[in-house]
Design a protein around this motif. Structure first.
Motif, PDB file in Angstrom:
ATOM      1  N   CYS A  11       0.807  -1.218   0.000  1.00 50.44           N
ATOM      2  CA  CYS A  11       0.000   0.000   0.000  1.00 50.44           C
ATOM      3  C   CYS A  11       0.842   1.271   0.000  1.00 50.44           C
ATOM      4  CB  CYS A  11      -0.919   0.023   1.227  1.00 50.44           C
ATOM      5  SG  CYS A  11      -2.164  -1.282   1.163  1.00 50.44           S
ATOM      6  N   SER A  12       2.130   1.140   0.263  1.00 54.86           N
ATOM      7  CA  SER A  12       2.948   2.342   0.296  1.00 54.86           C
ATOM      8  C   SER A  12       3.077   2.912  -1.104  1.00 54.86           C
ATOM      9  CB  SER A  12       4.334   2.027   0.873  1.00 54.86           C
ATOM     10  OG  SER A  12       5.022   1.149   0.028  1.00 54.86           O
ATOM     11  N   THR A  13       3.185   4.221  -1.174  1.00 56.28           N
ATOM     12  CA  THR A  13       3.249   4.855  -2.476  1.00 56.28           C
ATOM     13  C   THR A  13       4.626   5.441  -2.711  1.00 56.28           C
ATOM     14  OG1 THR A  13       2.424   6.908  -1.535  1.00 56.28           O
ATOM     15  CG2 THR A  13       0.798   5.411  -2.459  1.00 56.28           C
ATOM     16  N   ALA A  14       4.964   5.576  -3.969  1.00 58.04           N
ATOM     17  CA  ALA A  14       6.232   6.192  -4.335  1.00 58.04           C
ATOM     18  C   ALA A  14       6.136   7.695  -4.129  1.00 58.04           C
ATOM     19  CB  ALA A  14       6.561   5.873  -5.787  1.00 58.04           C
ATOM     20  N   GLU A  15       7.239   8.288  -3.804  1.00 65.62           N
ATOM     21  CA  GLU A  15       7.329   9.727  -3.562  1.00 65.62           C
ATOM     22  C   GLU A  15       8.270  10.356  -4.581  1.00 65.62           C
ATOM     23  OE1 GLU A  15       6.014  11.669  -1.025  1.00 65.62           O
ATOM     24  OE2 GLU A  15       4.800   9.967  -0.380  1.00 65.62           O
ATOM     25  N   PRO A  16       7.967  11.571  -5.024  1.00 66.04           N
ATOM     26  CA  PRO A  16       8.921  12.255  -5.894  1.00 66.04           C
ATOM     27  C   PRO A  16      10.140  12.692  -5.077  1.00 66.04           C
ATOM     28  CG  PRO A  16       7.055  13.686  -5.420  1.00 66.04           C
ATOM     29  CD  PRO A  16       6.749  12.351  -4.821  1.00 66.04           C
ATOM     30  N   VAL A  17      11.307  12.535  -5.667  1.00 65.88           N
ATOM     31  CA  VAL A  17      12.548  13.003  -5.046  1.00 65.88           C
ATOM     32  C   VAL A  17      12.900  14.319  -5.709  1.00 65.88           C
ATOM     33  CG1 VAL A  17      14.981  12.500  -4.640  1.00 65.88           C
ATOM     34  CG2 VAL A  17      13.297  10.639  -4.614  1.00 65.88           C
ATOM     35  N   LEU A  18      12.988  15.371  -4.908  1.00 62.40           N
ATOM     36  CA  LEU A  18      13.241  16.703  -5.457  1.00 62.40           C
ATOM     37  C   LEU A  18      14.731  17.013  -5.449  1.00 62.40           C
ATOM     38  CD1 LEU A  18      10.349  18.656  -3.698  1.00 62.40           C
ATOM     39  CD2 LEU A  18      10.363  17.605  -5.975  1.00 62.40           C
ATOM     40  N   TYR A  19      15.201  17.541  -6.572  1.00 69.05           N
ATOM     41  CA  TYR A  19      16.586  17.998  -6.671  1.00 69.05           C
ATOM     42  C   TYR A  19      16.721  19.248  -5.813  1.00 69.05           C
ATOM     43  CZ  TYR A  19      20.970  19.545  -8.698  1.00 69.05           C
ATOM     44  OH  TYR A  19      22.265  19.941  -8.868  1.00 69.05           O
ATOM     45  N   PRO A  20      17.779  19.344  -5.027  1.00 67.30           N
ATOM     46  CA  PRO A  20      17.927  20.493  -4.121  1.00 67.30           C
ATOM     47  C   PRO A  20      18.342  21.776  -4.848  1.00 67.30           C
ATOM     48  CG  PRO A  20      19.789  19.020  -3.872  1.00 67.30           C
ATOM     49  CD  PRO A  20      18.837  18.352  -4.827  1.00 67.30           C
ATOM     50  N   ASN A  21      17.461  22.272  -5.699  1.00 67.08           N
ATOM     51  CA  ASN A  21      17.755  23.509  -6.435  1.00 67.08           C
ATOM     52  C   ASN A  21      17.502  24.733  -5.541  1.00 67.08           C
ATOM     53  OD1 ASN A  21      14.973  23.713  -6.370  1.00 67.08           O
ATOM     54  ND2 ASN A  21      14.690  23.696  -8.578  1.00 67.08           N
ATOM     55  N   ALA A  22      17.691  25.907  -6.096  1.00 68.90           N
ATOM     56  CA  ALA A  22      17.534  27.147  -5.330  1.00 68.90           C
ATOM     57  C   ALA A  22      16.104  27.305  -4.807  1.00 68.90           C
ATOM     58  CB  ALA A  22      17.930  28.349  -6.184  1.00 68.90           C
ATOM     59  N   HIS A  23      15.120  26.906  -5.601  1.00 65.56           N
ATOM     60  CA  HIS A  23      13.724  27.050  -5.169  1.00 65.56           C
ATOM     61  C   HIS A  23      13.443  26.179  -3.942  1.00 65.56           C
ATOM     62  CE1 HIS A  23       9.445  27.785  -5.321  1.00 65.56           C
ATOM     63  NE2 HIS A  23       9.247  26.472  -5.273  1.00 65.56           N
ATOM     64  N   LEU A  24      13.852  24.917  -3.974  1.00 62.84           N
ATOM     65  CA  LEU A  24      13.644  24.028  -2.830  1.00 62.84           C
ATOM     66  C   LEU A  24      14.354  24.559  -1.597  1.00 62.84           C
ATOM     67  CD1 LEU A  24      12.594  21.427  -1.521  1.00 62.84           C
ATOM     68  CD2 LEU A  24      14.617  20.255  -2.420  1.00 62.84           C
ATOM     69  N   GLN A  25      15.558  25.049  -1.777  1.00 60.34           N
ATOM     70  CA  GLN A  25      16.309  25.581  -0.639  1.00 60.34           C
ATOM     71  C   GLN A  25      15.653  26.835  -0.075  1.00 60.34           C
ATOM     72  OE1 GLN A  25      20.341  25.917  -2.072  1.00 60.34           O
ATOM     73  NE2 GLN A  25      20.640  23.702  -2.059  1.00 60.34           N
ATOM     74  N   SER A  26      15.021  27.625  -0.941  1.00 62.53           N
ATOM     75  CA  SER A  26      14.405  28.864  -0.454  1.00 62.53           C
ATOM     76  C   SER A  26      13.073  28.616   0.259  1.00 62.53           C
ATOM     77  CB  SER A  26      14.216  29.868  -1.595  1.00 62.53           C
ATOM     78  OG  SER A  26      13.219  29.425  -2.482  1.00 62.53           O
ATOM     79  N   VAL A  27      12.286  27.608  -0.196  1.00 60.90           N
ATOM     80  CA  VAL A  27      10.975  27.375   0.427  1.00 60.90           C
ATOM     81  C   VAL A  27      11.046  26.400   1.588  1.00 60.90           C
ATOM     82  CG1 VAL A  27       9.709  27.925  -1.678  1.00 60.90           C
ATOM     83  CG2 VAL A  27      10.279  25.542  -1.182  1.00 60.90           C
ATOM     84  N   GLY A  28      12.021  25.508   1.594  1.00 61.13           N
ATOM     85  CA  GLY A  28      12.159  24.538   2.675  1.00 61.13           C
ATOM     86  C   GLY A  28      11.383  23.251   2.430  1.00 61.13           C
ATOM     87  N   LYS A  29      11.708  22.245   3.230  1.00 63.97           N
ATOM     88  CA  LYS A  29      11.123  20.920   3.039  1.00 63.97           C
ATOM     89  C   LYS A  29       9.645  20.858   3.413  1.00 63.97           C
ATOM     90  CE  LYS A  29      15.355  18.268   3.343  1.00 63.97           C
ATOM     91  NZ  LYS A  29      16.075  17.155   3.948  1.00 63.97           N
ATOM     92  N   GLU A  30       9.233  21.613   4.415  1.00 65.75           N
ATOM     93  CA  GLU A  30       7.811  21.585   4.815  1.00 65.75           C
ATOM     94  C   GLU A  30       6.907  22.114   3.709  1.00 65.75           C
ATOM     95  OE1 GLU A  30       5.839  20.281   7.267  1.00 65.75           O
ATOM     96  OE2 GLU A  30       7.720  19.244   7.673  1.00 65.75           O
ATOM     97  N   THR A  31       7.291  23.235   3.126  1.00 62.52           N
ATOM     98  CA  THR A  31       6.515  23.796   2.024  1.00 62.52           C
ATOM     99  C   THR A  31       6.521  22.838   0.844  1.00 62.52           C
ATOM    100  OG1 THR A  31       6.987  26.047   2.743  1.00 62.52           O
ATOM    101  CG2 THR A  31       6.294  25.770   0.455  1.00 62.52           C
ATOM    102  N   ALA A  32       7.655  22.207   0.593  1.00 64.18           N
ATOM    103  CA  ALA A  32       7.757  21.250  -0.504  1.00 64.18           C
ATOM    104  C   ALA A  32       6.807  20.078  -0.270  1.00 64.18           C
ATOM    105  CB  ALA A  32       9.190  20.758  -0.657  1.00 64.18           C
TER     106      ALA A  32
END
Length: 134
Positions: A11-32
């Motif tokens: 039942c577990s689902t796959a998750e997208p893995v995000l590249y740590p680009n500038a946008h991800l670093q600026s918004v943070g993991k919670e927002t992502a």
């Protein structure tokens, strides 16, 4: 215990893995995480069901196993004089074999490709780069 763990894994689902680009670093993991959930909901609303990948294979494997088991059991039972009992035993054992082999298959267990594509595009439009799914 093994059956419960197997069902949870199925039942577990796959998750997208995000590249740590500038946008991800600026918004943070919670927002992502919130953005990923919003994109998943968007994909569902668009008609791309998330769980059709693994669940469909398990259901199909179980049904095919039951059918093949019933047929072979009926043939074996006809030879020994009890086709009905042989068919029932074959169907039950075939269904179990189909279920187990589908649950432990080495194939992809992730969501449908359509769901992955929509979520990936949605995240890209929000400024993320999807490196892959796991």
């Amino acid at each position: 215990m093994i059956i419960v763990l197997s069902l949870l894994a199925a039942c577990s689902t796959a998750e997208p893995v995000l590249y740590p680009n500038a946008h991800l670093q600026s918004v943070g993991k919670e927002t992502a995480k919130h953005d990923i959930e919003a994109c998943r909901e968007f994909a569902e609303e668009a008609g791309a069901e998330e769980g059709t990948g693994r669940a469909g294979r398990v259901a199909t494997g179980t049904a095919v196993g039951a059918g093949a088991g019933a047929a072979s059991g009926a043939v074996g039972g006809a030879i020994t004089g009890s086709a009905g009992i042989g068919s029932a035993i074959g169907a039950a054992s075939g269904a179990v074999w189909g279920l187990i082999s589908s649950l432990f298959s080495w194939g992809s267990s992730g969501p449908s490709q359509t769901h992955v594509n929509i979520v990936t595009r949605c995240l890209h439009e929000r400024g993320y780069e999807v490196a892959g799914w796991q």
